[in-house]
Design an enzyme around this catalytic site. Structure first.
Site, PDB file in Angstrom:
ATOM      1  N   CYS A   1       0.878  -1.178   0.000  1.00 41.67           N
ATOM      2  CA  CYS A   1       0.000   0.000   0.000  1.00 41.67           C
ATOM      3  C   CYS A   1       0.911   1.223   0.000  1.00 41.67           C
ATOM      4  CB  CYS A   1      -0.919   0.006   1.223  1.00 41.67           C
ATOM      5  SG  CYS A   1      -1.892  -1.498   1.414  1.00 41.67           S
ATOM      6  N   ALA A   2       1.517   1.495  -1.147  1.00 48.52           N
ATOM      7  CA  ALA A   2       2.652   2.415  -1.212  1.00 48.52           C
ATOM      8  C   ALA A   2       2.262   3.867  -0.997  1.00 48.52           C
ATOM      9  CB  ALA A   2       3.369   2.270  -2.555  1.00 48.52           C
TER      10      ALA A   2
ATOM     11  N   GLY B   1       4.628   7.005  -1.360  1.00 52.10           N
ATOM     12  CA  GLY B   1       5.928   6.376  -1.463  1.00 52.10           C
ATOM     13  C   GLY B   1       6.989   6.712  -0.453  1.00 52.10           C
ATOM     14  N   GLY B   2       6.646   7.298   0.698  1.00 51.92           N
ATOM     15  CA  GLY B   2       7.670   7.620   1.688  1.00 51.92           C
ATOM     16  C   GLY B   2       8.449   6.395   2.136  1.00 51.92           C
ATOM     17  N   LYS B   3       7.717   5.320   2.478  1.00 50.17           N
ATOM     18  CA  LYS B   3       8.382   4.094   2.924  1.00 50.17           C
ATOM     19  C   LYS B   3       9.022   3.362   1.746  1.00 50.17           C
ATOM     20  CE  LYS B   3       4.647   3.442   5.339  1.00 50.17           C
ATOM     21  NZ  LYS B   3       4.346   4.825   5.743  1.00 50.17           N
TER      22      LYS B   3
ATOM     23  N   ASP C   1      -0.320   0.307  -5.432  1.00 52.31           N
ATOM     24  CA  ASP C   1      -1.370   1.125  -4.838  1.00 52.31           C
ATOM     25  C   ASP C   1      -2.588   1.139  -5.757  1.00 52.31           C
ATOM     26  OD1 ASP C   1      -1.298   3.071  -2.271  1.00 52.31           O
ATOM     27  OD2 ASP C   1      -2.751   3.814  -3.720  1.00 52.31           O
TER      28      ASP C   1
ATOM     29  N   ASP D   1       1.504  -1.492   4.807  1.00 48.96           N
ATOM     30  CA  ASP D   1       1.153  -0.323   5.616  1.00 48.96           C
ATOM     31  C   ASP D   1      -0.311  -0.034   5.305  1.00 48.96           C
ATOM     32  OD1 ASP D   1       1.168   1.897   7.203  1.00 48.96           O
ATOM     33  OD2 ASP D   1       2.195   3.175   5.768  1.00 48.96           O
TER      34      ASP D   1
ATOM     35  N   CYS E   1      -0.880   3.331  11.225  1.00 48.58           N
ATOM     36  CA  CYS E   1      -0.649   4.496  12.088  1.00 48.58           C
ATOM     37  C   CYS E   1      -1.902   4.722  12.932  1.00 48.58           C
ATOM     38  CB  CYS E   1      -0.278   5.741  11.279  1.00 48.58           C
ATOM     39  SG  CYS E   1      -1.395   6.130   9.919  1.00 48.58           S
TER      40      CYS E   1
END
Length: 418
Positions: free
Chosen positions: A230-231, A234-236, A254, A301, A354
């Site tokens: 679940c990009a 794209g931070g991770k 995604d 994520d 989160c």
């Protein structure tokens, strides 16, 4: 800055639109500023700060002023939270508001109900109390009322943390290394980062420390096949690509074309060439079936309530409902099961959110492990210790703002049997 009648009325209009509209507060406020381009930087700052203060402290303001209009909510904020004397505001007030505001100023704020002190809706307060107890839940809730710092991740491909810190110090920007992430830098104050040379050259990216640690849990090796299921923007994904030293193949899946489009400029700055963005229709997409059992590492994520990010997104606590949480838990279970099919024997699966809520975190993982005996729970603390990261929250990663200075994060590591 002197508060003019024009600026006050503009702030009232912005607050009204924020309350009546749908969607994330930051996106709606950005749209309001785009529609009102003549507003100067100080005016925008006053409006944004006032509106976010109201979102953070709405429960207290409504306790003092039940059924208050947006106009009166703003007045209550200025007087009770910003400490402005009602007399200073009298040139802006209607006659009926003058007496009301002086009465509001004098209202006692002792012995507030705990959910009001916590600035949370009753249903969410009850869930946190069930998980943490009254005392810890209140400490956590108060930490979520604070403003989050600006966290950066140094791109290992193009920079070193010590050099970044030295440049910031030379420029008079107060920054410090993060306590846990070896690539993390925390700024004391917000800066116009998109204009800074380090950002423009892809040396730093904005990323909360908790989010950086999720990539460390995946711990991808050079040359591996890795998926960010679940990009998003794209931070991770970028953090994983840097950990892989730009080798192997890293798929960024995604369902949102817009989110993947937002990844492109970040990818261009990063210097990474091992990332392959992939738009999928849903977790049952045929593209995924063809890749089943091929990945060494998969990060999920999952879409979640986002309640761990209330420091940045205080509107979420008023937008989410109990029904939303129940629906999210079903979606999370389906996504995790679909992502697990990509993991090869001996591979690693990391589930993260989160969120602060057990229903979205432990409960989802426990149900998955019960239904998938080929996967066994791993130990997050051991994986971090192997990377010399001094953080032990037990077998699962649990980051909380009052304990770790990060957003609220949960992550569980699972290993597929050989």
């Amino acid at each position: 800055m002197a508060l003019t009648k024009s600026l006050f009325e503009t702030a009232v209009t912005a607050l009204t639109e924020l309350q009546e509209g749908r969607g994330a507060a930051d996106a709606r406020l950005s749209a309001y500023f785009r529609d009102n381009r003549k507003l100067g930087v100080p005016d925008r700052a006053f409006i944004a700060e006032s509106l976010y203060t109201i979102l953070r402290r709405r429960r207290f303001l409504e306790y003092l002023a039940p059924d208050a209009s947006p106009r009166r909510l703003l007045l209550a904020c200025l007087v009770r939270l910003n400490g402005i004397n009602p007399r200073e505001l009298e040139p802006l007030l209607r006659k009926a508001e003058i007496e009301w505001l002086h009465e509001l100023k004098a209202k006692p704020a002792d012995d507030l109900p705990l959910p009001v002190q916590a600035e949370l809706p009753d249903w969410l307060w009850a869930r946190l109390v069930a998980q943490y107890g009254d005392e810890q839940a209140l400490v956590l809730a108060r930490s979520l009322q604070q403003t989050a710092p600006l966290d950066l991740r140094v791109n290992r491909l193009s920079g070193q943390r010590e050099a970044v810190l030295a440049l910031f110090a030379k420029e008079g920007i107060v920054a410090a290394p993060m306590p846990y992430s070896p690539d993390g830098v925390r700024l004391k104050d917000k800066i116009a980062l998109n204009k800074h040379v380090l950002f423009q050259k892809g040396v730093v990216e904005v990323q909360d420390e908790g989010s950086q640690l999720l990539a460390m849990l995946v711990a991808p090796r050079r040359g591996e096949m890795v998926a960010d299921f679940c990009a998003g923007a794209g931070g991770k994904t970028l953090a994983l690509g840097a950990l892989m030293a730009n080798t192997g193949r890293l798929y960024a899946f995604d369902v949102s074309e817009r989110r993947l489009a937002n990844l492109k400029p970040r990818l261009g700055r990063s210097g990474l060439s091992n990332i392959h963005p992939q738009l999928i229709a849903n977790e049952r997409d045929q593209k995924l079936k063809r890749l089943a059992g091929k990945f060494d590492r998969v990060l999920v994520d999952a879409p979640c309530s986002g309640l761990g990010t209330l420091r940045r997104n205080p509107d979420l606590k008023w937008r989410q409902t109990e029904l939303d949480i129940a629906e999210l838990a079903i979606k999370q279970a389906n996504i995790l099961a679909a992502a697990a099919r990509l993991v090869k024997p001996g591979g690693r699966l990391v589930y993260a959110t989160c969120s602060l809520l057990r229903e979205e975190n432990e409960a989802v993982v426990e149900a998955f492990l019960a239904q998938h005996p080929e996967f066994k729970a791993g130990n997050a603390a051991e994986i971090l210790a192997q990377q010399k990261i001094p953080l032990d929250t037990g077998p699962t990663l649990k980051m909380l703002p009052h304990q770790h200075g990060t957003d609220g994060f949960f992550a569980a590591v699972m290993q597929r049997g050989e």
